[in-house]
Design a protein around this motif. Structure first.
Motif, PDB file in Angstrom:
ATOM      1  N   ARG A 206      44.499  40.872  39.415  1.00  0.00           N
ATOM      2  CA  ARG A 206      43.382  39.940  39.251  1.00  0.00           C
ATOM      3  C   ARG A 206      43.521  38.756  40.224  1.00  0.00           C
ATOM      4  O   ARG A 206      42.539  38.304  40.817  1.00  0.00           O
ATOM      5  N   ARG A 207      44.739  38.269  40.412  1.00  0.00           N
ATOM      6  CA  ARG A 207      44.974  37.156  41.336  1.00  0.00           C
ATOM      7  C   ARG A 207      44.759  37.575  42.798  1.00  0.00           C
ATOM      8  O   ARG A 207      44.397  36.747  43.629  1.00  0.00           O
ATOM      9  N   MET A 208      44.984  38.842  43.087  1.00  0.00           N
ATOM     10  CA  MET A 208      44.758  39.319  44.448  1.00  0.00           C
ATOM     11  C   MET A 208      43.277  39.396  44.774  1.00  0.00           C
ATOM     12  O   MET A 208      42.899  39.453  45.960  1.00  0.00           O
ATOM     13  N   ASP A 212      36.542  43.235  41.274  1.00  0.00           N
ATOM     14  CA  ASP A 212      35.952  42.385  40.249  1.00  0.00           C
ATOM     15  C   ASP A 212      36.423  42.885  38.887  1.00  0.00           C
ATOM     16  O   ASP A 212      37.211  43.841  38.793  1.00  0.00           O
ATOM     17  N   ASN A 213      35.980  42.251  37.831  1.00  0.00           N
ATOM     18  CA  ASN A 213      36.506  42.551  36.499  1.00  0.00           C
ATOM     19  C   ASN A 213      36.229  44.006  36.095  1.00  0.00           C
ATOM     20  O   ASN A 213      37.099  44.698  35.552  1.00  0.00           O
ATOM     21  N   LYS A 214      35.011  44.499  36.347  1.00  0.00           N
ATOM     22  CA  LYS A 214      34.678  45.869  35.971  1.00  0.00           C
ATOM     23  C   LYS A 214      35.497  46.882  36.776  1.00  0.00           C
ATOM     24  O   LYS A 214      36.000  47.872  36.245  1.00  0.00           O
ATOM     25  N   LEU A 218      38.281  49.674  35.480  1.00  0.00           N
ATOM     26  CA  LEU A 218      38.182  51.079  35.843  1.00  0.00           C
ATOM     27  C   LEU A 218      39.471  51.567  36.515  1.00  0.00           C
ATOM     28  O   LEU A 218      39.978  52.653  36.187  1.00  0.00           O
ATOM     29  N   LYS A 219      40.016  50.747  37.419  1.00  0.00           N
ATOM     30  CA  LYS A 219      41.255  51.125  38.094  1.00  0.00           C
ATOM     31  C   LYS A 219      42.404  51.246  37.090  1.00  0.00           C
ATOM     32  O   LYS A 219      43.229  52.171  37.177  1.00  0.00           O
ATOM     33  N   TYR A 220      42.420  50.340  36.140  1.00  0.00           N
ATOM     34  CA  TYR A 220      43.470  50.380  35.120  1.00  0.00           C
ATOM     35  C   TYR A 220      43.373  51.666  34.299  1.00  0.00           C
ATOM     36  O   TYR A 220      44.368  52.368  34.083  1.00  0.00           O
TER      37      TYR A 220
END
Length: 254
Positions: A206-208, A212-214, A218-220
């Motif tokens: 998130r810091r990188m 975006d949040n969505k 999805l990547k997670y």
């Protein structure tokens, strides 16, 4: 009588209109006096000629040396005149060379100033040049906190010094390691991790600000699903109920 007539002719030549009244009683204009004056002048002329001859004879060496020196001086003046003419002809080329020298001198002075400044800032320059190596080391040793701070620092430096090629090159190398860290974090999410470690990795991602949040959610989910599929593939099909491991799989992030 002839001498008197001759003197009278002389006076007539000198004073064609007649002897002036103020000179008629002048004894120096009397005939006898004029004769004496003529003799005196002749004698004085004779003496001067003899003195000149004696002077020439007694100082002939000096006259010869003077003549030779005059000849040498004349030759020297001629040579000097030629040299001056040659010098005048070479003045434009000399002026052009001087301009070129001044231009090169200015460049040399500027380079010397930059070299002196480089030497003065040597330690700081070394620190800057070592940033890519330090970034690579942090990524390899999984020191992601330090790697993030270092990447942000290089990014700010690149924005401020966008006209310096070496700085932009360093920024490019650091960005390459930054991308490597991103892939490495995503790969770690595909391994057997506990929830705190997963959340820590998500915090780094998130810091990188790569997603975006969505996209991050999805990547997670894709990474954890890949790990789950790997675990399921490791279970024998005929005994999956008997040998199924007790999996604690964190699948959701907020």
């Amino acid at each position: 009588m002839e001498e008197i007539d001759g003197n009278e002719r002389v006076l007539h030549l000198i004073f064609p209109d007649g002897l002036p009244e103020n000179l008629q009683d002048n004894p120096e204009l009397q005939i006898e006096q004029l004769k004496k004056e003529q003799s005196r002048i002749q004698e004085e002329h004779k003496n001067l000629v003899e003195q000149t001859q004696d002077l020439a004879v007694s100082n002939y060496k000096t006259f010869i040396q003077t003549a030779e020196k005059s000849k040498d001086l004349s030759q020297d003046f001629g040579n000097t005149e030629k040299q001056v003419e040659n010098l005048i002809e070479k003045f434009p080329k000399c002026e052009e060379n001087c301009r070129e020298f001044l231009a090169k001198s200015s460049e040399t002075i500027e380079k010397r100033r930059l070299n002196a400044l480089t030497l003065k800032k040597n330690s700081q320059l070394l620190e800057i040049l070592e940033l890519p190596e330090l970034m690579e080391k942090c990524v390899d040793e999984e020191k992601y906190e330090e790697a993030l701070e270092l990447a942000f620092h290089v990014h700010r430096m690149g924005v401020k010094q966008e006209n310096i090629p070496i700085i932009q090159r360093i920024v490019g190398i650091v960005q390459t390691h930054w991308h490597k860290m991103l892939l490495k974090l995503l790969d770690q999410l595909k391994t057997d991790l506990q929830l705190p470690k997963c959340l820590q990795i998500v915090g780094f991602l998130r810091r990188m600000q790569a997603f975006d949040n969505k996209e991050l959610k999805l990547k997670y989910l894709q990474a954890r699903d890949a790990w789950l599929e790997k675990c399921l593939e490791a279970i024998p099909n005929e005994n999956h109920d008997l040998y199924a491991p007790n999996l604690s799989i964190p699948l959701m992030i907020s």
